[in-house]
Write a protein that holds these residues in place. Structure first.
Motif, short mmCIF file in Angstrom:
data_model
loop_
_atom_site.label_atom_id
_atom_site.label_comp_id
_atom_site.label_asym_id
_atom_site.label_seq_id
_atom_site.Cartn_x
_atom_site.Cartn_y
_atom_site.Cartn_z
N ASN A 153 -72.40 -79.89 6.91
CA ASN A 153 -71.91 -78.62 7.45
C ASN A 153 -70.90 -78.98 8.53
N ASN A 154 -70.45 -77.79 9.13
CA ASN A 154 -69.41 -77.74 10.25
C ASN A 154 -70.10 -78.18 11.59
N MET B 76 -66.91 -74.61 4.74
CA MET B 76 -68.09 -74.68 5.06
C MET B 76 -68.91 -75.95 5.10
N PHE B 77 -68.35 -76.90 4.21
CA PHE B 77 -69.16 -78.20 3.93
C PHE B 77 -68.00 -79.19 3.70
N PRO C 195 -71.19 -69.99 11.29
CA PRO C 195 -72.42 -70.46 10.77
C PRO C 195 -73.62 -69.40 10.45
N VAL D 156 -76.77 -81.48 4.95
CA VAL D 156 -77.61 -80.38 4.56
C VAL D 156 -77.92 -80.81 3.15
N TYR E 208 -75.12 -70.70 3.97
CA TYR E 208 -73.79 -70.30 3.44
C TYR E 208 -73.83 -69.72 2.09
N GLY F 235 -79.31 -75.18 6.28
CA GLY F 235 -77.86 -75.33 6.27
C GLY F 235 -77.39 -74.85 4.76
#
Length: 285
Positions: free
Chosen positions: A132-133, A105-106, A54, A138, A67, A64
Motif C-alpha cells: 500500500n502507500n 492505492m497499491f 487510506p 498487504v 481500499y 490493508g
C-alpha cells in the motif's frame, strides 16, 4: 525474504522510508508529518501521482485491503521496462494499481530468479508483492513452478496440469486460490476460497487478437458459480500502438460488484496476474 533484502527491494522499486510509495521515475517525496490527501499530488511532483486516502480499519477485513471495500473497479498498469524493451531480457514486472479516478492505492512488484525468467519465461514461478502507500505488504500472490502445465485440454483431467496460485493477506495467511480448469478452447478458471471451495468462475474468449491494428479490449468474463449471470470482468485494455508494438507492458482492468466479499476481490487481483502471465507476458514480435 530477509529484512535487508526487503529494504533493498523497496529502494530499488522507489519505495523510501518516508512512509509513501514513490514509483520508479517519480522523484516526489512527502513532507514529514503531512498526511496524504485523496486526489492531491504529492509535494514536489504536481500532476504526477495522485493517492487514494487510506481508509479506516474494518472488522473482518484483512489489514490493508480496506481500499477494496470502496471500489467496484480496479485499474492495473504495468510499468514499461526500457532495459527489457531494448535487450529482450526478461526483467521483474512492476505494476501500479489504481481506482477508477486514477488514484494509486497499491504498488506491486515481482520477486523471481533471473535463471527462472530466462529459461522459463512466462511459465516461471514468482511471488507478487502488493504494497500500500505506506510501504506495507498487504497482499501476496504465490505461483509455484509447474512443469508441463497450462494446457486447457489437460487441465480438466489432471490436477498437476492445471495452473494454481495462492493469494495471501496478510502474507502467510491464505485468503483464496485461482485454479485453471479444463476446456476445449476457452480460458477457464475457478476462484476458490481459503478452503479450496469454488466461489466464482472466469471464462476467457475463444481467441486472442493481439495484433497492433486491433484496438479492442480482451475480456475475461466473471461468472457466478452456476454460470447463470455475468457479474464482472477482467479486461486487457488497449495501451496504444507504441506500447503494444515495442513492449509487453500492458494495462488491465477489473470490474466486480461493490458488495463482493473483499477477500474475493483480492483473489481476483491474483487472477489478473495469472492471466497476464499466461496470455500477455510474451514479448511482442
Amino acid at each position: 525474504m530477509s529484512d535487508n533484502k526487503y529494504t533493498a527491494e523497496k529502494t530499488q522499486y522507489g519505495m523510501g522510508e518516508a512512509g509513501v510509495t514513490t514509483p520508479p521515475g517519480q522523484q516526489a517525496q512527502p513532507i514529514p508529518g503531512q498526511p496524504i490527501v485523496s486526489g492531491q499530488p504529492l509535494p514536489g511532483a504536481p500532476g504526477q501521482v495522485q493517492w487514494m486516502a487510506p481508509p479506516p480499519a474494518i472488522p473482518g477485513c484483512p489489514p490493508g485491503l480496506e481500499y477494496l471495500t470502496q471500489l467496484d473497479q480496479i485499474l492495473v498498469h504495468q510499468q514499461v521496462e526500457l532495459f527489457e524493451a531494448f535487450t529482450g531480457i526478461e526483467t521483474k514486472n512492476r505494476y501500479q494499481i489504481k481506482n477508477a479516478l486514477g488514484q494509486q492505492m497499491f504498488f506491486a512488484y515481482e520477486e523471481s530468479e533471473l535463471c527462472m525468467r530466462l529459461c522459463c519465461g512466462p511459465q516461471r514461478s514468482f511471488m507478487m508483492h502488493v504494497l500500500n502507500n505506506l510501504n506495507q505488504e498487504v497482499l501476496r500472490v504465490v505461483r509455484p513452478f509447474q512443469c508441463c502445465s497450462g494446457c486447457c485440454w489437460c487441465a480438466g483431467c489432471c490436477d498437476h496440469c492445471a495452473l494454481t496460485i495462492a493469494i495471501e493477506s496478510p502474507p502467510g495467511q491464505v485468503i483464496g486460490h485461482v485454479r485453471q480448469r479444463g476446456s476445449k478452447w476457452k480460458a477457464h478458471y475457478e476462484i476458490l476460497d481459503a478452503n479450496m471451495e469454488p466461489v466464482l468462475k472466469i471464462w476467457g474468449p475463444c481467441c486472442f487478437c493481439q495484433a497492433v491494428c486491433c484496438t479492442c479490449d480482451i475480456d475475461f468474463k466473471l461468472m457466478t458459480l452456476d454460470e447463470s449471470q455475468q457479474i464482472g470482468k477482467i479486461s486487457k485494455q488497449w495501451s496504444g500502438i507504441t506500447k503494444e508494438w515495442f513492449t509487453n507492458a500492458d494495462n488491465f482492468g477489473i470490474q466486480f460488484p461493490m458488495d463482493l466479499d473483499v477477500k474475493v476481490k483480492g483473489t481476483l487481483l491474483g487472477a489478473l496476474f495469472l492471466i497476464e502471465f499466461m496470455f500477455f507476458e510474451q514479448q511482442n514480435q
